[in-house]
Design an enzyme around this catalytic site. Structure first.
Site, PDB file in Angstrom:
ATOM      1  N   HIS A 109       9.452  -7.376  14.378  1.00 13.38           N
ATOM      2  CA  HIS A 109      10.292  -6.225  14.740  1.00 13.38           C
ATOM      3  C   HIS A 109      11.657  -6.227  14.049  1.00 13.38           C
ATOM      4  O   HIS A 109      12.682  -5.927  14.668  1.00 13.38           O
ATOM      5  CB  HIS A 109      10.495  -6.168  16.254  1.00 13.38           C
ATOM      6  N   HIS A 178       9.466   1.155  21.077  1.00 13.65           N
ATOM      7  CA  HIS A 178       8.852   0.086  21.878  1.00 13.65           C
ATOM      8  C   HIS A 178       9.073   0.316  23.381  1.00 13.65           C
ATOM      9  O   HIS A 178       9.434  -0.613  24.108  1.00 13.65           O
ATOM     10  CB  HIS A 178       9.426  -1.265  21.455  1.00 13.65           C
ATOM     11  N   GLU A 309       2.448   1.661  20.832  1.00 15.14           N
ATOM     12  CA  GLU A 309       3.383   1.759  19.711  1.00 15.14           C
ATOM     13  C   GLU A 309       2.661   2.306  18.479  1.00 15.14           C
ATOM     14  O   GLU A 309       1.868   1.602  17.855  1.00 15.14           O
ATOM     15  CB  GLU A 309       3.964   0.375  19.395  1.00 15.14           C
TER      16      GLU A 309
END
Length: 344
Positions: A109, A178, A309
């Protein structure tokens, strides 16, 4: 009509660079969503049940300090590259890049200080808000000056999230939001009574560090076949699954299409996810352990929320047969995801 208001949410700590964090409230007759200029975070999302009662269906915190401490990316836009890059390494145009490792042996991420941890510049729109930032060349190890725009717009029961980016050097990019959902209302104990379906004929098996093996596996006859709605708790038991944290491969078309549905029969709340992206990561909050206290000081235990996601496939930059994750100068990255909320 969508009403858009803004207010101060808090002040970033000096060691985080300081700066004022604003909260933008988008309100229609059926949905109210609160978005922060820190990490473009969806801090609250209220939607009606079948009796017209509003509940907040996303996990998060009441105050800014919750978001400035370590947390599992609640509600945030993650990047430059969402999900995992194996060993934090990739090669672009003959040059090898090494990223910070923040997820065992991998980069996750966006790294140590990804897009979720920085302030974005907001601009109010008639029905939403657009956030902009310039991610400088070399930030978190990534090449190129990357200009990024994330736009949230609300129309009735539909929240659209558009991601655009332009770069000065070829760079991998994969942006997603997210948010952690529980359609019974955030703070509810688990998601076992939710019905989930995912419009995917195949998924990506992963190794023990959650990196795709490279195989694109058919869901047919496996616990990953979610093409028809399944009741989550019973399904996990039946297939002896500890939960999901996998990319499901969507139809490879650039157009908008349905990717997933979630429904909570006791309240009637339902959510559809539509996207232009080639994949969707279905995650069942396996790493939540009750140690984090969220809104209203409620603990968030394992399986108390799910994430859907929309994204490119994980580690695509190292897998030539996956959809390309590279953005080149002169091109524009442009993807949209739509979240549709209703109750019946």
């Amino acid at each position: 009509m969508t009403e858009v208001t803004r207010e101060v949410f808090g002040q970033m700590p000096q060691e985080g660079g300081g700066g004022v964090v604003e909260k933008f409230v988008l309100k229609s007759d059926s949905v109210k969503v609160e978005i922060l200029s820190l990490g473009c975070i969806i801090a609250a999302l209220e939607t009606k049940d079948r009796d017209g009662k509003f509940s907040d269906v996303v996990l998060g915190f009441d105050a800014l300090e919750g978001y400035t401490r370590k947390h599992p990316f609640f509600g945030a836009v993650v990047g430059r590259v969402a999900n995992r890059i194996a060993k934090g390494r990739f090669t672009v145009e003959g040059k090898e890049y090494q990223l910070f490792l923040n997820n065992g042996p991998n980069s996750l991420h966006g790294g140590a200080r990804g897009f979720d941890k920085v302030l974005w510049s907001p601009q109010i729109l008639p029905n939403g808000v657009c956030f902009f930032r310039l991610s400088p060349d070399g930030e978190e190890g990534y090449p190129g000056d990357l200009k990024v725009w994330v736009t949230y717009t609300l129309s009735g029961g539909e929240l659209a999230i558009n991601y655009r980016a332009q770069t000065s050097k070829t760079t991998p990019i994969n942006l997603t939001n997210h948010a952690y959902f529980n359609l019974a209302g955030q703070g509810s104990r688990d998601i076992y009574d939710h019905e989930i379906s995912v419009e995917a004929d195949s998924y990506l098996p992963v190794d023990d560090t959650k990196i795709p093996t490279g195989e694109v596996a058919a869901v047919q006859g496996t616990g990953f076949d979610l093409r028809q709605p399944v009741e989550l708790g019973k399904h996990l038991q039946k297939f002896r699954l500890d939960g999901f944290d996998h990319n499901f491969c969507l139809q490879q078309v650039q157009a908008r299409r349905l990717a997933a549905r979630a429904r909570h029969p006791p309240t009637g709340r339902a959510m559809e996810v539509h996207t232009t992206q080639p994949g969707i990561q279905f995650y069942t909050g396996n790493n939540l352990d009750g140690s984090l206290k969220g809104k209203g000081a409620v603990a968030y235990p394992k399986h108390s929320a799910f994430c859907l996601e929309t994204q490119n496939w994980p580690d695509a930059v190292n897998k030539p047969h996956f959809p390309s994750a590279l953005l080149r100068p002169g091109e524009e990255y442009n993807h949209t995801t739509w979240l549709l909320f209703n109750a019946a």
